[in-house]
Design an enzyme around this catalytic site. Sequence first.
Site, PDB file in Angstrom:
ATOM      1  N   LYS A 221      37.203 -83.134 -42.800  1.00 16.20           N
ATOM      2  CA  LYS A 221      35.885 -82.942 -42.174  1.00 16.20           C
ATOM      3  C   LYS A 221      35.114 -81.783 -42.799  1.00 16.20           C
ATOM      4  CE  LYS A 221      36.712 -85.560 -38.015  1.00 16.20           C
ATOM      5  NZ  LYS A 221      36.935 -85.617 -36.558  1.00 16.20           N
ATOM      6  N   ARG A 255      45.330 -87.199 -36.458  1.00 16.76           N
ATOM      7  CA  ARG A 255      44.675 -88.366 -37.061  1.00 16.76           C
ATOM      8  C   ARG A 255      44.232 -87.984 -38.476  1.00 16.76           C
ATOM      9  NH1 ARG A 255      39.531 -90.230 -37.774  1.00 16.76           N
ATOM     10  NH2 ARG A 255      39.097 -92.421 -37.366  1.00 16.76           N
TER      11      ARG A 255
HETATM   12  C1  PT1 Z   1      38.439 -87.891 -34.179  1.00 15.15           C
HETATM   13  C2  PT1 Z   1      37.717 -88.884 -34.909  1.00 15.15           C
HETATM   14  C3  PT1 Z   1      37.780 -90.219 -34.402  1.00 15.15           C
HETATM   15  N1  PT1 Z   1      36.981 -88.607 -36.030  1.00 15.15           N
HETATM   16  C4  PT1 Z   1      39.177 -89.527 -32.655  1.00 15.15           C
HETATM   17  N2  PT1 Z   1      38.505 -90.506 -33.292  1.00 15.15           N
HETATM   18  C5  PT1 Z   1      36.309 -89.601 -36.634  1.00 15.15           C
HETATM   19  N3  PT1 Z   1      39.895 -89.825 -31.540  1.00 15.15           N
HETATM   20  C6  PT1 Z   1      36.369 -90.912 -36.138  1.00 15.15           C
HETATM   21  C7  PT1 Z   1      32.507 -84.167 -40.668  1.00 15.15           C
HETATM   22  O1  PT1 Z   1      32.151 -83.119 -40.088  1.00 15.15           O
HETATM   23  O2  PT1 Z   1      38.437 -86.622 -34.549  1.00 15.15           O
HETATM   24  N4  PT1 Z   1      39.141 -88.226 -33.081  1.00 15.15           N
HETATM   25  N5  PT1 Z   1      37.087 -91.204 -35.042  1.00 15.15           N
HETATM   26  C8  PT1 Z   1      35.490 -89.290 -37.840  1.00 15.15           C
HETATM   27  N6  PT1 Z   1      34.346 -88.508 -37.482  1.00 15.15           N
HETATM   28  C9  PT1 Z   1      33.840 -87.484 -38.277  1.00 15.15           C
HETATM   29  C10 PT1 Z   1      33.180 -86.400 -37.682  1.00 15.15           C
HETATM   30  C11 PT1 Z   1      34.035 -87.485 -39.649  1.00 15.15           C
HETATM   31  C12 PT1 Z   1      32.749 -85.328 -38.456  1.00 15.15           C
HETATM   32  C13 PT1 Z   1      33.578 -86.430 -40.439  1.00 15.15           C
HETATM   33  C14 PT1 Z   1      32.947 -85.339 -39.836  1.00 15.15           C
HETATM   34  O3  PT1 Z   1      32.558 -84.266 -41.893  1.00 15.15           O
END
Ligand code: PT1
Length: 274
Positions: A221, A255
């Site tokens: 992230k 995850r």
């Molecule tokens: C998570 C999650 C998810 N993250 C759960 N499900 C993502 N339960 C998708 C960035 O800042 O943490 N928990 N499903 C992916 N989401 C992101 C959010 C991807 C922020 C990248 C960023 O780069």
Amino acid sequence: MNCRGRTLALGVHTHVMGILNVTPDSFSDGGCYLDTEQAVAHAELMAEEGATLIDIGGESSRPGASPVSVNEELARILPVIRAIADTVDVLLSIDTYKAEVARRAVEAGAHLINDITALRGDTAMAAVIAEMGAGLILMHMKGTPRTMQQAPQYDDVVCEVCTSLQESVQIAETQGIAADRIIIDPGIGFGKTTEHNLELLKRLAEFRRLDKPLLIGTSRKSFIGNILGLPVTERVEGTAATVCWAITHGADIVRVHDVKANVRAAQMTDALYR
Ligand code: PT1
């Protein structure tokens, strides 16, 4: 915990959940045989590398992402769920906040639903989960994926996320979802600045008070990229550091994209900590 006839032993070791995105790139429409073959091969590889759960997502929830229709999401994920449920020995989680998608996914062989809206996106979701005996991940998000990174603000991010998750747990249990089928997740990167994400991780142990299994998703992230000054392809070590930290502060499930590296980091941390 127990969902759809499968058990997930908690507290013995950390569970690594491998990420399987079935959001097509511009050269593909998704849902075709080649896509399914590729997805199954990736799932098999992650299982061999030590993932005990796989999270399948047909709609991106990265910052700025736009929603897709129910039919589009189903076309992407159903063939993949059917193929993996038959051949790979893992718990299958589906990243969706749509009740209709959740119902069809569980019918196709999924064991739990990963709801990034924590039951606030679709009022029909809780009833579907309760009726089908599926597990449920409640993740905190402030706003929607399209808008969540537009200057998010909190007085006390840990208290606000905790309270919000507690409310979602209450809704889930009131609507008949078994208490032992619920997992919580503070939603790293979902309506949070780099400082908010660090604060959530530093004070992660405070989420133990909710007395639910804790899932953390930090993989690749942008807060890691901001701190290390590295692009998304170079964040595996930064991710592994957050995985080790999260384990020693109460995480039960992590995850991740890079299963092999993070399983090794988690096993070593387990040996020292558990
Ligand atoms: C998570 C999650 C998810 N993250 C759960 N499900 C993502 N339960 C998708 C960035 O800042 O943490 N928990 N499903 C992916 N989401 C992101 C959010 C991807 C922020 C990248 C960023 O780069």
